[in-house]
Write an enzyme that holds these catalytic residues in place. Structure first.
Site, PDB file in Angstrom:
ATOM      1  N   LYS A 133      29.292 -15.038 -44.691  1.00 31.37           N
ATOM      2  CA  LYS A 133      29.927 -16.295 -44.280  1.00 31.37           C
ATOM      3  C   LYS A 133      29.079 -17.425 -44.886  1.00 31.37           C
ATOM      4  CE  LYS A 133      30.079 -19.527 -41.907  1.00 31.37           C
ATOM      5  NZ  LYS A 133      30.004 -20.876 -42.536  1.00 31.37           N
TER       6      LYS A 133
ATOM      7  N   CYS B  89      14.311 -26.008 -48.093  1.00 30.90           N
ATOM      8  CA  CYS B  89      13.506 -25.694 -46.902  1.00 30.90           C
ATOM      9  C   CYS B  89      12.039 -25.599 -47.267  1.00 30.90           C
ATOM     10  CB  CYS B  89      13.985 -24.404 -46.272  1.00 30.90           C
ATOM     11  SG  CYS B  89      13.639 -23.006 -47.311  1.00 30.90           S
TER      12      CYS B  89
ATOM     13  N   GLU C  84      12.981 -32.608 -39.155  1.00 28.32           N
ATOM     14  CA  GLU C  84      13.239 -32.337 -40.573  1.00 28.32           C
ATOM     15  C   GLU C  84      14.214 -33.382 -41.101  1.00 28.32           C
ATOM     16  OE1 GLU C  84      15.650 -28.828 -41.389  1.00 28.32           O
ATOM     17  OE2 GLU C  84      14.393 -28.357 -43.117  1.00 28.32           O
TER      18      GLU C  84
HETATM   19  P1  NAD Z   1      23.292 -25.214 -40.735  1.00 29.21           P
HETATM   20  O1  NAD Z   1      22.417 -24.596 -39.697  1.00 29.21           O
HETATM   21  O2  NAD Z   1      24.077 -26.425 -40.370  1.00 29.21           O
HETATM   22  O3  NAD Z   1      24.361 -24.136 -41.272  1.00 29.21           O
HETATM   23  C1  NAD Z   1      23.975 -22.860 -41.681  1.00 29.21           C
HETATM   24  C2  NAD Z   1      25.125 -21.883 -41.439  1.00 29.21           C
HETATM   25  O4  NAD Z   1      25.381 -21.828 -40.036  1.00 29.21           O
HETATM   26  C3  NAD Z   1      26.427 -22.312 -42.115  1.00 29.21           C
HETATM   27  O5  NAD Z   1      27.061 -21.177 -42.656  1.00 29.21           O
HETATM   28  C4  NAD Z   1      27.236 -22.906 -40.962  1.00 29.21           C
HETATM   29  O6  NAD Z   1      28.621 -22.740 -41.132  1.00 29.21           O
HETATM   30  C5  NAD Z   1      26.745 -22.128 -39.766  1.00 29.21           C
HETATM   31  N1  NAD Z   1      26.807 -22.910 -38.526  1.00 29.21           N
HETATM   32  C6  NAD Z   1      26.614 -24.251 -38.406  1.00 29.21           C
HETATM   33  N2  NAD Z   1      26.752 -24.623 -37.124  1.00 29.21           N
HETATM   34  C7  NAD Z   1      27.029 -23.505 -36.417  1.00 29.21           C
HETATM   35  C8  NAD Z   1      27.266 -23.251 -35.027  1.00 29.21           C
HETATM   36  N3  NAD Z   1      27.246 -24.224 -34.114  1.00 29.21           N
HETATM   37  N4  NAD Z   1      27.507 -21.982 -34.644  1.00 29.21           N
HETATM   38  C9  NAD Z   1      27.532 -20.983 -35.548  1.00 29.21           C
HETATM   39  N5  NAD Z   1      27.322 -21.176 -36.868  1.00 29.21           N
HETATM   40  C10 NAD Z   1      27.066 -22.417 -37.306  1.00 29.21           C
HETATM   41  O7  NAD Z   1      22.345 -25.497 -42.002  1.00 29.21           O
HETATM   42  P2  NAD Z   1      22.696 -26.285 -43.321  1.00 29.21           P
HETATM   43  O8  NAD Z   1      22.771 -27.741 -43.015  1.00 29.21           O
HETATM   44  O9  NAD Z   1      23.819 -25.646 -44.030  1.00 29.21           O
HETATM   45  O10 NAD Z   1      21.380 -25.987 -44.181  1.00 29.21           O
HETATM   46  C11 NAD Z   1      20.226 -26.766 -44.093  1.00 29.21           C
HETATM   47  C12 NAD Z   1      19.212 -26.158 -43.153  1.00 29.21           C
HETATM   48  O11 NAD Z   1      18.887 -24.837 -43.578  1.00 29.21           O
HETATM   49  C13 NAD Z   1      17.888 -26.904 -43.152  1.00 29.21           C
HETATM   50  O12 NAD Z   1      17.423 -26.981 -41.825  1.00 29.21           O
HETATM   51  C14 NAD Z   1      16.979 -26.038 -43.998  1.00 29.21           C
HETATM   52  O13 NAD Z   1      15.604 -26.167 -43.726  1.00 29.21           O
HETATM   53  C15 NAD Z   1      17.471 -24.691 -43.638  1.00 29.21           C
HETATM   54  N6  NAD Z   1      17.119 -23.704 -44.651  1.00 29.21           N
HETATM   55  C16 NAD Z   1      16.132 -22.817 -44.352  1.00 29.21           C
HETATM   56  C17 NAD Z   1      15.728 -21.897 -45.298  1.00 29.21           C
HETATM   57  C18 NAD Z   1      14.645 -20.920 -44.984  1.00 29.21           C
HETATM   58  O14 NAD Z   1      14.481 -20.003 -45.752  1.00 29.21           O
HETATM   59  N7  NAD Z   1      13.912 -21.056 -43.902  1.00 29.21           N
HETATM   60  C19 NAD Z   1      16.342 -21.872 -46.551  1.00 29.21           C
HETATM   61  C20 NAD Z   1      17.365 -22.776 -46.822  1.00 29.21           C
HETATM   62  C21 NAD Z   1      17.746 -23.696 -45.853  1.00 29.21           C
END
Ligand code: NAD
Length: 498
Positions: free
Chosen positions: A172, A280, A382
């Protein structure tokens, strides 16, 4: 308008009851839309994956590896198109997209070694005529949920190894930039992967919750923000699934008084502003030890930032592009304003950049903030934008205490010429990935990636050797053949080799 559907059982599927706009962040226009999967669509993808599992599980690892070899070739041959799709929906400049793709390909290369990686462990004669071995069996159907900021690389952290291990996969991706992810999934079919082994469902919480609640899903890999990572981890665990959930970050670089300051500034420039800070592992806080180092850093950094070019992905002379959405731009700008109102000094202000030809794009210019303190909201949370904050401390220990006190522990770095200080830092700092004069210490594909504290929920890190363990379960078999001539009566005490 072009609608992005789902990829299920080797075919594009359109269930378009609910849709969401997909923006080109450079133009600020909704240029496509993505279908948001219903419960039934996700369940269909899981069913197809489950149906494909018995045959794929029994496919010899060398044949699974051959699919990965072919997939790697196809990724390379289609690099230009993949980078364009990333640019159109994520906004990152083509050289940055090419770097993302290359890092992803390296995970496919690692998965090509699966026959070697799955060899297991064997011991002969653990007892008289008794042999014992451990083997690593696939889990079944596993799921991945990925963020917007690496639409190609982060999925490639997950499914190549999961599939190479003999699992079937339901991915997803982020609903904000799904096209490049969909495209690489289709390449897997061209590489010879049997239908149903890899499936992609686009969507939102409905799709995610269906994956989390379906008992046919045996494990979940998640990468995204910390609040969602924690929710995913807790829900998956409560439902008896294996889970690794990687979350957000606040990565600090310590700048020691003895650092090569020109080098530190150059490295920080790329690590703070590359990909608009939407990594990240972005270095978003420079902790300068001593006012002399801090003054030199701020002076040289603000000078270097005059050359930063923000613009559309189509011009490869740009250093970085827009942020992902208008709402996210407003959030980043809000953090800068908040820091200002809480007493920080905005040295370079990127709140109102002027990008010729793109008046409606979601751009934020490179921003440098000095005199930031740990109580400020912009320090605690962040930002995920092109913003570098400077915190001033008096000693290296003070800098380390600051980093250790932060809720996140993804990456960190020290700039110094002092080997002893660097060794002490890397040994003691409470952070999962550490750089010594290396600003983005993202492990290569044959190590594993993971932060500490609230940057990762779970025990095993992403990709590399940990991924082989995450996507398999150990089975240990102890064997004796009565035909060896040894017959024993019933033993009621614990068998030993005393
Ligand atoms: P996000 O948490 O908003 O979304 C990530 C995934 O979760 C998406 O597929 C989204 O559809 C899903 N999602 C969002 N809200 C949800 C909910 N309420 N319930 C269930 N699923 C949900 O993150 P983003 O904005 O897409 O990405 C940025 C974030 O990801 C930043 O915080 C970044 O630091 C983090 N990140 C971390 C790493 C790591 O390796 N630690 C790597 C890349 C990005």
């Amino acid at each position: 308008m072009n609608t992005i559907g789902h990829f299920i059982n080797g075919e594009m599927v359109y269930d378009a009851e609910r849709k969401q706009a997909v923006y080109n962040p450079a133009t600020g226009q909704a240029e496509k839309e993505v279908a948001l999967a219903s419960v039934a669509t996700v369940e269909e993808a899981i069913a197809k994956a489950e149906a494909a599992y018995p045959a794929w599980r029994n496919t010899p690892p060398i044949k699974r590896a051959r699919v990965m070899f072919k997939f790697k070739e196809l990724l390379e041959q289609n690099a230009e198109k993949i980078c364009q799709l990333i640019g159109e929906e994520h906004g990152k400049i083509s050289h940055d997209a090419a770097g993302e793709l290359q890092r992803g390909i390296e995970n496919v290369e690692y998965a090509c070694g699966i026959p070697e990686l799955l060899k297991g462990e064997h011991s002969k004669n653990v007892g008289p005529n008794i042999d014992s071995w451990s083997e690593f069996q696939p889990l079944g159907v596993v799921a991945g949920i990925t963020p917007f900021n690496f639409p190609v690389m982060v999925p490639l952290w997950m499914f190549p190894m999961a599939i190479a291990c003999g699992n079937c996969f339901v991915l997803k991706p982020s609903e904000r930039d799904p096209s490049s992810t969909m495209f690489i999934a289709e390449l897997l079919k061209q590489a010879g992967l049997p239908d149903g082994v890899m499936n992609v469902v686009n969507g939102d919480k409905v799709a995610v919750d269906t994956l989390l609640n379906d008992e046919r899903i045996k494990a979940v890999s998640f990468v995204g923000s910390t609040p969602i990572a924690e929710y995913i981890y807790q829900t998956a665990n409560a439902n008896g699934k294996r889970c690794q959930a990687l979350g957000g970050a606040k990565n600090h670089a310590i700048v020691m008084p003895d650092a090569d300051m020109d080098n530190a500034v150059n490295q920080l420039l790329g690590a703070a502003f590359g990909s608009s800070g939407e990594r990240c592992m972005a270095l978003s806080v420079a902790v300068a030890v001593g006012d002399q180092a801090a003054d030199a850093l701020v002076a040289k950094m603000s000078e270097a930032m005059k050359g930063l070019k923000v613009g559309a992905y189509t011009d490869s002379s740009n250093d970085f592009g827009p942020v992902i959405t208008g709402a996210h731009r407003d959030k980043v700008v809000g953090y800068i304003s908040h820091a200002e109102s809480q007493g920080a000094n905005i040295v370079v202000d990127g709140r109102t950049p002027n990008v010729d030809g793109y008046p409606d794009g979601f751009f934020v210019g490179g921003t440098l903030i000095d005199q930031v303190t740990p109580e400020m909201t912009s320090y605690k949370e962040e930002i995920f934008g092109p913003v570098l904050q400077v915190v001033r401390v008096n000693t290296m220990q003070e800098a380390m205490d600051l980093i250790d006190a932060h809720e996140y522990g993804n990456g960190t770095c020290i700039f110094t010429r002092d080997g002893e200080a660097a060794r002490y830092f890397s040994d003691h700092i409470q952070v999962g990935m550490v750089g010594i004069n290396v600003p983005l210490p993202v492990p290569v594909a044959y190590h594993s990636f993971g932060g500490w504290k609230r940057s990762l929920f779970g025990d095993l890190h992403a990709y590399g050797p940990d991924a082989v363990r995450f996507y398999t379960k150990r089975k240990t078999i102890t064997q004796r053949w009565p035909s060896a001539g040894i017959r024993e009566g019933a033993q009621f005490s614990m068998p030993t080799m005393k």
